[in-house]
Each structure stands twice: as C-alpha cells, then as structure tokens.
Design a protein around this motif. Structure first.
Motif, PDB file in Angstrom:
ATOM      1  N   ARG A  98       4.528  12.785 -11.756  1.00 49.37           N
ATOM      2  CA  ARG A  98       3.505  13.055 -10.735  1.00 49.37           C
ATOM      3  C   ARG A  98       4.093  13.622  -9.456  1.00 49.37           C
ATOM      4  NH1 ARG A  98      -1.443  10.960 -10.801  1.00 49.37           N
ATOM      5  NH2 ARG A  98      -1.730  12.697  -9.377  1.00 49.37           N
ATOM      6  N   GLY A  99       5.378  13.353  -9.263  1.00 48.79           N
ATOM      7  CA  GLY A  99       6.005  13.825  -8.039  1.00 48.79           C
ATOM      8  C   GLY A  99       5.630  12.958  -6.839  1.00 48.79           C
ATOM      9  N   HIS A 100       5.761  13.540  -5.676  1.00 48.53           N
ATOM     10  CA  HIS A 100       5.481  12.800  -4.440  1.00 48.53           C
ATOM     11  C   HIS A 100       3.983  12.567  -4.299  1.00 48.53           C
ATOM     12  CE1 HIS A 100       4.589  12.487  -0.084  1.00 48.53           C
ATOM     13  NE2 HIS A 100       5.693  11.748  -0.076  1.00 48.53           N
ATOM     14  N   ARG A 101       3.596  11.302  -4.169  1.00 45.57           N
ATOM     15  CA  ARG A 101       2.185  10.949  -4.012  1.00 45.57           C
ATOM     16  C   ARG A 101       2.049   9.894  -2.918  1.00 45.57           C
ATOM     17  NH1 ARG A 101      -0.126  14.934  -6.159  1.00 45.57           N
ATOM     18  NH2 ARG A 101      -2.109  13.796  -6.298  1.00 45.57           N
ATOM     19  N   ILE A 102       0.840   9.840  -2.362  1.00 44.57           N
ATOM     20  CA  ILE A 102       0.484   8.802  -1.385  1.00 44.57           C
ATOM     21  C   ILE A 102      -0.640   7.986  -2.000  1.00 44.57           C
ATOM     22  CG2 ILE A 102      -0.336   8.292   0.940  1.00 44.57           C
ATOM     23  CD1 ILE A 102       0.714  11.034   1.798  1.00 44.57           C
ATOM     24  N   MET A 103      -0.404   6.679  -2.165  1.00 41.50           N
ATOM     25  CA  MET A 103      -1.375   5.788  -2.771  1.00 41.50           C
ATOM     26  C   MET A 103      -1.805   4.713  -1.770  1.00 41.50           C
ATOM     27  SD  MET A 103      -1.965   6.568  -5.984  1.00 41.50           S
ATOM     28  CE  MET A 103      -1.298   7.745  -7.163  1.00 41.50           C
ATOM     29  N   VAL A 104      -3.088   4.401  -1.793  1.00 40.97           N
ATOM     30  CA  VAL A 104      -3.621   3.306  -0.988  1.00 40.97           C
ATOM     31  C   VAL A 104      -4.027   2.186  -1.941  1.00 40.97           C
ATOM     32  CG1 VAL A 104      -5.470   2.561   0.551  1.00 40.97           C
ATOM     33  CG2 VAL A 104      -4.368   4.776   0.912  1.00 40.97           C
ATOM     34  N   LEU A 105      -3.505   0.984  -1.698  1.00 41.72           N
ATOM     35  CA  LEU A 105      -3.726  -0.148  -2.593  1.00 41.72           C
ATOM     36  C   LEU A 105      -4.703  -1.144  -1.981  1.00 41.72           C
ATOM     37  CD1 LEU A 105      -1.107   1.165  -3.668  1.00 41.72           C
ATOM     38  CD2 LEU A 105      -0.252  -1.140  -4.178  1.00 41.72           C
ATOM     39  N   ASN A 106      -5.590  -1.648  -2.813  1.00 41.97           N
ATOM     40  CA  ASN A 106      -6.514  -2.724  -2.433  1.00 41.97           C
ATOM     41  C   ASN A 106      -6.432  -3.814  -3.499  1.00 41.97           C
ATOM     42  OD1 ASN A 106      -7.917  -1.450  -0.061  1.00 41.97           O
ATOM     43  ND2 ASN A 106      -8.430   0.045  -1.632  1.00 41.97           N
ATOM     44  N   ALA A 107      -6.378  -5.056  -3.066  1.00 40.72           N
ATOM     45  CA  ALA A 107      -6.221  -6.169  -4.019  1.00 40.72           C
ATOM     46  C   ALA A 107      -7.218  -7.278  -3.730  1.00 40.72           C
ATOM     47  CB  ALA A 107      -4.799  -6.714  -3.959  1.00 40.72           C
ATOM     48  N   ARG A 108      -7.632  -7.957  -4.808  1.00 40.92           N
ATOM     49  CA  ARG A 108      -8.521  -9.118  -4.723  1.00 40.92           C
ATOM     50  C   ARG A 108      -8.008 -10.193  -5.660  1.00 40.92           C
ATOM     51  NH1 ARG A 108      -9.831  -6.523  -1.161  1.00 40.92           N
ATOM     52  NH2 ARG A 108     -11.886  -5.984  -0.329  1.00 40.92           N
ATOM     53  N   GLN A 109      -7.991 -11.408  -5.169  1.00 39.57           N
ATOM     54  CA  GLN A 109      -7.592 -12.532  -6.003  1.00 39.57           C
ATOM     55  C   GLN A 109      -8.824 -13.153  -6.623  1.00 39.57           C
ATOM     56  OE1 GLN A 109      -6.159 -16.188  -4.160  1.00 39.57           O
ATOM     57  NE2 GLN A 109      -4.415 -16.204  -5.567  1.00 39.57           N
ATOM     58  N   VAL A 110      -8.746 -13.425  -7.907  1.00 44.28           N
ATOM     59  CA  VAL A 110      -9.848 -14.071  -8.629  1.00 44.28           C
ATOM     60  C   VAL A 110      -9.384 -15.457  -9.049  1.00 44.28           C
ATOM     61  CG1 VAL A 110     -11.407 -13.945 -10.604  1.00 44.28           C
ATOM     62  CG2 VAL A 110     -10.646 -11.845  -9.476  1.00 44.28           C
ATOM     63  N   VAL A 111     -10.055 -16.487  -8.535  1.00 40.08           N
ATOM     64  CA  VAL A 111      -9.706 -17.874  -8.836  1.00 40.08           C
ATOM     65  C   VAL A 111     -10.785 -18.447  -9.746  1.00 40.08           C
ATOM     66  CG1 VAL A 111      -9.202 -20.147  -7.889  1.00 40.08           C
ATOM     67  CG2 VAL A 111      -8.536 -18.097  -6.623  1.00 40.08           C
TER      68      VAL A 111
END
Length: 357
Positions: free
Chosen positions: A97-110
C-alpha cells in the motif's frame, strides 16, 4: 425489541456478516489484543490473508506497523478505563500500500459475565483527504503570496504614477514661466491644474486602496477640502460645503466622479468670483437612491453675468466633464442664472444625454 437467537452459532454468523458488510477495515480483538476476526475490507485494504491475521497479536501484524508505543498505551490503559478511543492517527508504510495515513477508532465490548471482553478496532484511510487538504492549504498560501505581491506591485505603481504626475506638473509650470505668449501661459496653467486634479483623485483613492465600494460622501468631502486648501487664496475666501448621504459606488466609478467634481470645483473657484464676494460659496451635494444617484455642484457667483462657456468649464473643461459623464452613463444639466451656476450630473440607470444649458 432485541432479536433472540436459537444458538451461539447464529449470533456469531450475524456478527461476522455485519463485520464483513462494513466498508472500512475492522478488527475484533480479545482482551489480550489478539485478532479474533477481521472484516473482508481489512484483508482487501492491507493485502493480507486470514492465516496471517487470525490469532495473531495486533502489534505483530504485517511488518509491525501497528507496534506504536502510544497506540499500545491507549489500548492497554485507556480502553479498559474509558471503553472507547477516537481519532488516533497512524502514519506508516504498509506492505503493498505504501505510505498511508490511518485514523483508528476503538470500542470495548464487555459481556454480561464480565469474564471476557472484546475490542472493536476500526480503520479509516484518510490519506487522500489529507493530501487534498495539503493541496488546498498550499494553494491558499500561494494565493495569499500572490495577493501580497499584487499589493506591493500596486503600491509601487501608485507611487510611480504620483511621481510621474509631479514631474509632469513641474515641467508644465517651468514652461509657463518661460513662454512669452500670455495665451500659451494660460493654457499651460490650465493643463497643470487639470493634471493636479488627476493627482488629487489618485491620492484620495489610494487611502481606500483595496476597497471595492467607496463611501461617496466622505470621499468627496476629503477631496473638496484638499482642493480648497490648495486653490483658495486669502484675497477671495470661498466656503466649499460638501453634503453626501451614505451612498456607495464602485472604486472605478469613484475615479470618474472624483474627476468631475474636481473639474467643476476648480472652475467655480477660478471663474465664479472674478471680484471679491464676502459670502462666496460652492456647494457639492451628492444623493442616492438604490443604484440611482445625483451630483450637484453649484455656486452663488456671477452666473449669467459671466461667460456661460467659461462658467460651464470652458471648452476643454466641458469636454472633460461630458466625456466622464458619458462614461458613467449619466446626464448633465446646467443652470446658469443671476444667483449663480449649478451643474447637475444624474444617473438613473437609463442611457442619458447632456441636457440643455
């Protein structure tokens, strides 16, 4: 109403279908950050296969591009405490993919028993969007630089115009002193005066440089004050009164209007009061209504007792005023009687003509 499943397999199949339907890449992690499931878009985006993903530690995926200390800290400390992470940005080189900019979002499921927990980790590729934004920012900076250059060039041009006008005016005065013909001397003085009127208009518009709309009342008031200060002599005091409403016109129209007023005021000062008159007055009145406007320059001088051609501005003066009025699409009317001379310039949005004297 919550859907009830007959068995755990049905719930898992639905969850996997939901994961695969999501457009952005998505991982399902266990509490130890090992991959339990991955969306189809994750495999397609990062060009990986399930056998190199499922059961693998998040921070060892690919070439280790996710092994970021800040991301690890967020997932290990903040996620358990706050159950969510939004907008974490990763900039790295990804295989295929080469150089990329990624934005991460996370959610915890209990889950209800709280024995196990899962983390949903979504990825959004913002590389193209950031590149477009950088291009916009670069274009904005370039535009600002060009505007600054334009400002500097315009100021330089105005400075050169002012200097050129001053040089020409000085040459005209010098010639007027050395010629022997009285008629030629008078013509040179008239040419000098008209040149100075152009300089006055240019100077006063320079202070409002960059403003497209000019407030006519204050503009004409400043202009007439300057004309009076430079032309009225102690031997014949003349009161120049300027009245103007809150009307505005474009700066290009203001040039023509200023030259008309300058020409008419200069002629009133020069010819309306050949003998001393204690109450000598020149009135400049500007009124507007929407796009229509009217300008009147009147004096209480000799009126009909003087030469009408001279009082209307003379041959050259009349030609100048008429040419400028035509340029504005305005009508000229001249009133010349025993109480003085009045010249009105009227714009009504209709093609106008020069009225009777």
């Amino acid at each position: 109403m919550m859907m009830e499943f007959q068995n755990l397999q049905d719930a898992e199949r639905l969850a996997l279908a939901v994961v695969n339907t999501i457009h952005d890449p998505l991982l399902v992690l266990d509490s130890k950050f090992c991959v339990l499931a991955a969306s189809r878009s994750f495999y397609e985006t990062f060009h990986v296969v399930p056998e190199h993903t499922i059961g693998r530690f998040l921070f060892s995926l690919g070439n280790g591009q996710w092994d970021i200390p800040a991301l690890r800290q967020l997932l290990e400390t903040i996620i358990p405490a706050q159950t969510a992470m939004d907008g974490f940005e990763v900039e790295a080189v990804f295989p295929s993919r080469g150089h990329r900019i990624m934005v991460l979002n996370a959610r915890q499921v209990v889950f209800e028993d709280k024995a196990n927990a899962m983390i949903l980790l979504a990825f959004a590729d913002v590389t193209v969007g950031r590149a477009i934004q950088r291009e916009k920012d670069a274009l904005l900076r370039r535009t600002e630089e060009l505007l600054l250059q334009k400002e500097i060039l315009l100021q330089e041009m105005q400075h050169r115009v002012a200097n050129s006008l001053q040089i020409i005016a000085s040459i005209l005065l010098l010639k007027a002193r050395i010629v022997t013909s009285e008629e030629t001397r008078r013509d040179l003085h008239d040419a000098h005066q008209r040149l100075m009127s152009v300089a006055e208009v240019q100077r006063h518009l320079h202070v409002t440089h960059g403003i497209d709309q000019i407030l006519v009342g204050s503009y004409l008031s400043t202009l007439c004050d300057s004309l009076g200060a430079s032309m009225i002599r102690d031997a014949q005091p003349i009161d120049i009164t300027t009245i103007g409403d809150a009307g505005q016109i474009g700066s290009d129209q203001a040039v023509s209007l200023g030259l008309i007023v300058t020409e008419l005021v200069i002629n009133a000062i020069k010819y309306a009061f050949p003998v001393f008159q204690a109450d000598a007055q020149v009135l400049v009145n500007y009124t507007s209504s929407g796009a229509d406007w009217s300008l009147i320059v009147a004096d209480n001088g000799i009126g009909k007792k003087g030469d009408p051609a001279t009082r209307a501005g003379g041959g050259l003066g009349t030609a100048i005023v008429q040419a400028l009025a035509k340029q504005l699409g305005a009508r000229i009317d001249i009133s010349n009687n025993v109480t003085g001379t009045g010249i009105s310039i009227t714009y009504t949005g209709i093609t106008s003509t020069v009225g009777p004297a």
